[in-house]
Design an enzyme around this catalytic site. Structure first.
Site, PDB file in Angstrom:
ATOM      1  N   ASP A 149       0.831  -1.206   0.000  1.00  9.58           N
ATOM      2  CA  ASP A 149       0.000   0.000   0.000  1.00  9.58           C
ATOM      3  C   ASP A 149       0.866   1.255   0.000  1.00  9.58           C
ATOM      4  O   ASP A 149       2.047   1.213   0.389  1.00  9.58           O
ATOM      5  CB  ASP A 149      -0.889   0.032   1.247  1.00  9.58           C
TER       6      ASP A 149
HETATM    7  N1  URA Z   1      -1.311  -5.984   3.864  1.00  9.50           N
HETATM    8  C1  URA Z   1      -1.818  -4.729   3.868  1.00  9.50           C
HETATM    9  O1  URA Z   1      -2.862  -4.475   4.433  1.00  9.50           O
HETATM   10  N2  URA Z   1      -1.123  -3.769   3.232  1.00  9.50           N
HETATM   11  C2  URA Z   1       0.061  -3.998   2.603  1.00  9.50           C
HETATM   12  O2  URA Z   1       0.656  -3.063   2.057  1.00  9.50           O
HETATM   13  C3  URA Z   1       0.574  -5.299   2.625  1.00  9.50           C
HETATM   14  C4  URA Z   1      -0.142  -6.277   3.249  1.00  9.50           C
END
Ligand code: URA
Length: 230
Positions: A102
């Site tokens: 993310d």
């Molecule tokens: N899980 C999440 O919620 N975000 C990420 O970036 C990676 C795994």
């Protein structure tokens, strides 16, 4: 891969020049002159003017992803992780992101020009566990840990998450080891037990751990052993 595409990738000839070489009988496949630019190449030896030509080696990178960078090829709002890398790492193949993070997640991100390797690492049945360090808004409870470790149902999904392992580091910090990689999985798992992820950092994928010498935004090439280890 088509012969004309192979020739372009291996020599950086233009498509037009590659066709000309093929039509003029300068290209041989396993010793036989071939004049069909559409011939499929699958590991045969290709020569141009009697010189063996090969595809450039694929590129494999480890990047320390900083917050604020999107895992996408382009984005109208934010810089992308590709903006952190030189554009000329490979003459022909674009870099692919291996398992996205993310915008606000930091840590280990892999990139490669090798689509098969990417698939192997990210396939649902891959044996590459992912380990994340998590800072939580609320202190973690033992009940939540048990629930999460056994598997929880995420919103609008039908199957619970696979069993995972959680190590409590401090009341608000945990390390979680996951088998799978669903969309926003870590954040949604903690939301499912009434908590909230305040910070998230990926520490490792399979046997590969983020190199501690890499500062946020820095990258390095993987060694051959590292590539093979996944
Ligand atoms: N899980 C999440 O919620 N975000 C990420 O970036 C990676 C795994």
């Amino acid at each position: 891969m088509r012969l004309d595409k192979f020739l372009c990738a291996a020599t950086q000839l233009t498509r037009r020049d590659a066709h000309r070489c093929i039509k003029n009988g300068l290209v041989a496949v396993d010793g036989q002159v071939v004049q069909d630019p559409g011939l499929q190449i699958k590991g045969e030896q290709v020569t141009l003017d009697d010189e063996v030509i090969r595809l450039p080696e694929p590129v494999y990178l480890m990047l320390h992803k900083p917050a604020g960078y999107v895992c996408a090829n382009t984005d109208g709002l934010h810089p992308t992780v590709l903006d952190l890398l030189p554009r000329d790492l490979h003459p022909t193949e674009p870099l692919q992101i291996v398992g996205r993070l993310d915008l606000d997640t930091t840590g280990l991100l892999l990139l490669t020009t090798d689509g098969q390797w990417n698939h192997r690492v990210t396939a649902p049945n891959s044996r590459c566990d992912k380990v994340y360090w998590v800072e939580l808004a609320e202190p973690i409870t033992q009940e939540s840990v048990s629930e999460l470790e056994q598997g929880v149902l995420l919103r609008s999904e039908e199957k619970p998450t696979l069993p995972c392992q959680i190590e409590i580091l401090t009341p608000n910090q945990v390390r979680i080891r996951l088998r799978e990689g669903r969309y926003h999985q870590v954040k949604r798992m903690f939301a499912a037990v009434g908590n909230h992820v305040a910070q998230l950092r990926r520490e490792s994928i399979g046997s590969l751990t983020l190199d501690p010498s890499l500062q946020p935004g820095e990258f390095r090439h993987l060694t051959q052993d590292e590539v093979r280890s996944l």
